[in-house]
Scaffold this motif. Structure first.
Motif, PDB file in Angstrom:
ATOM      1  N   ASP A  36      40.492  41.186  35.262  1.00 43.10           N
ATOM      2  CA  ASP A  36      39.506  42.248  35.446  1.00 43.10           C
ATOM      3  C   ASP A  36      40.137  43.636  35.519  1.00 43.10           C
ATOM      4  OD1 ASP A  36      37.330  40.625  35.306  1.00 43.10           O
ATOM      5  OD2 ASP A  36      36.991  40.493  37.465  1.00 43.10           O
ATOM      6  N   PRO A 347      32.256  40.896  33.218  1.00 47.39           N
ATOM      7  CA  PRO A 347      33.595  41.476  33.084  1.00 47.39           C
ATOM      8  C   PRO A 347      33.813  42.642  34.042  1.00 47.39           C
ATOM      9  CG  PRO A 347      32.592  41.126  30.930  1.00 47.39           C
ATOM     10  CD  PRO A 347      31.520  40.890  31.943  1.00 47.39           C
ATOM     11  N   GLY A 348      34.994  42.682  34.623  1.00 54.86           N
ATOM     12  CA  GLY A 348      35.317  43.741  35.566  1.00 54.86           C
ATOM     13  C   GLY A 348      34.585  43.629  36.879  1.00 54.86           C
ATOM     14  N   GLY A 349      33.904  42.493  37.120  1.00 54.32           N
ATOM     15  CA  GLY A 349      33.182  42.306  38.367  1.00 54.32           C
ATOM     16  C   GLY A 349      31.845  43.013  38.427  1.00 54.32           C
ATOM     17  N   GLN A 425      39.509  43.384  27.166  1.00 55.25           N
ATOM     18  CA  GLN A 425      40.113  42.850  28.390  1.00 55.25           C
ATOM     19  C   GLN A 425      41.190  41.842  28.016  1.00 55.25           C
ATOM     20  OE1 GLN A 425      37.525  40.198  30.639  1.00 55.25           O
ATOM     21  NE2 GLN A 425      38.397  40.895  32.565  1.00 55.25           N
TER      22      GLN A 425
END
Length: 432
Positions: A36, A347-349, A425
């Motif tokens: 992430d 994605p990325g939280g 990512q």
């Protein structure tokens, strides 16, 4: 102790890749870990992002439903090709100037739309499958055909499948099996296509064949079934040369048939991730489950990324986060072993993410095969956009000129859906 001669003989046999013999995927791959903290926002506007490597080490990337990286935007395109130079952190994008025009704003709203999907470059030749849809009004439109277009001169001149130029974007009455590679197959099978890609420094076809995936239809229960055909690169324009995966013989070897009716799924994804109504009347069934597949030469396996669209309780698209998975296999026809599953892909939280259509960038795989970069688009905010779409219509009504309309639409979309762009990512593979 195994002799050097025996060892070399085994190695050469493995490289020969005889038809139907499994290569044997690297059993050390335990799982995949998306990082992430590595998420990049690479700009642009649109989706799709199917990629292929070029002989000079750059990549081609497909952009659908947007102006891409044009600044200021001059038009909205159903599909267009761009080039990428550099790595994910240094990526530079440029449009392919001679690609056949699909200016969405300039075309009649009732005209068939064409969206770019599977693409591959082999030397100076570029081949791309472009998907189209039916003309249904009482339900979501479904994918109905795939048109092959190609260039023999590195993208300067584009041709129809039969070699004629310029490319024709057939109207409804012109669409047929003569002009399309696949058209009105049972349930729309093979309308959406994805071509297996090599990683950097590897031959385009490890065993001399091009492997091309399709979906078995455009409804849940079929769209989640992955089907496959193969063809020699020099014969890709000849539908009669296609050989469809038709299961296994008694010895477990792959069967290939010229008869599309004998096709057999190579993999089935989970059900429940295909929309059956739409946020926007007359829109399409969303592209669920069309995979991105790359041959990972250092690890001796094929890697696949795929996603299903999160469906709301009313059947509309993007009502919840997507399903995302990664798989590996010894052969293009499997068997596929899952190494990552996310039933709420954020994605990325970002819990509001509506990520979809993940792509493994073939030019952004580590030399040792142990990590790669994933690319996707995100429609977070699409429901708010749908609620306020009349505001966009009102804004466009007072604007003259296609370029000016493109600027207004770009500003509107970026305000509502900032992730509707090229996102990337890094994914690490964990080995035993």
């Amino acid at each position: 102790m195994t002799s050097r001669r025996h060892f070399l003989a085994q190695s050469l046999t493995a490289l020969a890749l005889p038809t139907g013999i499994a290569r044997g995927s690297d059993p050390r791959i335990v799982r995949a870990v998306p990082r992430d903290q590595t998420v990049l926002r690479l700009g642009g506007l649109g989706d799709g992002y199917k990629m292929t490597l070029r002989p000079d080490g750059t990549q081609l990337v497909v952009v659908n439903d947007g102006p891409g990286w044009a600044d200021p935007p001059t038009a909205f395109y159903n599909t267009r090709l761009w080039t990428i130079e550099g790595g994910p952190k240094t990526a530079r994008f440029a449009v392919m100037p001679h690609y056949p025009d699909l200016n969405r704003t300039a075309r009649p709203p009732e005209a068939p739309r064409y969206y770019g999907h599977g693409v591959i470059q082999l030397g100076e030749r570029i081949y791309q499958f472009v998907a189209t849809h039916d003309n249904a009004a009482e339900r979501p439109q479904r994918w109905s055909g795939a048109k092959l277009i190609w260039s023999a001169d590195n993208g300067r001149t584009w041709r129809n499948r039969d070699g004629t130029t310029p490319v024709v974007w057939e109207d409804w009455s012109q669409q047929s099996r003569e002009s399309f590679t696949f058209f009105n197959e049972a349930n729309g099978a093979f309308s959406l296509l994805s071509i297996v890609q090599p990683m950097r420094g590897q031959p385009a076809t490890p065993d001399g064949w091009l492997y091309i995936y399709g979906l078995n239809g455009s409804t849940d229960g079929l769209m989640n079934q992955l089907v496959l055909f193969r063809v020699r690169p020099e014969a890709i324009t000849q539908r009669s040369a296609y050989r469809f995966f038709a299961g296994h013989d008694a010895q477990g070897r792959a069967i290939w048939s010229a008869d599309i009716a004998r096709r057999h799924p190579v993999h089935s994804f989970p059900r429940g991730w295909v929309n059956y109504t739409n946020l926007f009347p007359g829109d399409l069934v969303v592209e669920s489950w069309l995979p991105s597949v790359v041959y990972n030469a250092p690890l001796g396996c094929y890697m696949m990324a795929s996603a299903g669209i999160g469906v709301a309780s009313d059947g509309t698209e993007f009502g919840r986060p997507s399903y995302f998975g990664l798989w590996v296999a010894p052969n293009p026809w499997g068997p596929w072993r899952q190494i990552h599953e996310d039933t709420a892909w954020c994605p990325g939280g970002d819990r509001k993410a509506r990520a979809y259509a993940p792509q493994i960038a073939p030019g952004w795989i580590a030399d040792d095969g142990r990590s790669f970069w994933l690319v996707w688009s995100d429609l977070k905010g699409i429901r708010a956009f749908g609620r306020d779409e009349k505001l966009l219509d009102a804004a466009l009504a007072g604007v003259e000129g296609l370029a000016e309309k493109a600027v207004v639409e770009t500003q509107f979309l970026r305000r509502y859906m900032p992730g509707f762009s090229c996102n990337a990512q890094r994914v690490d593979l964990v080995l035993r």
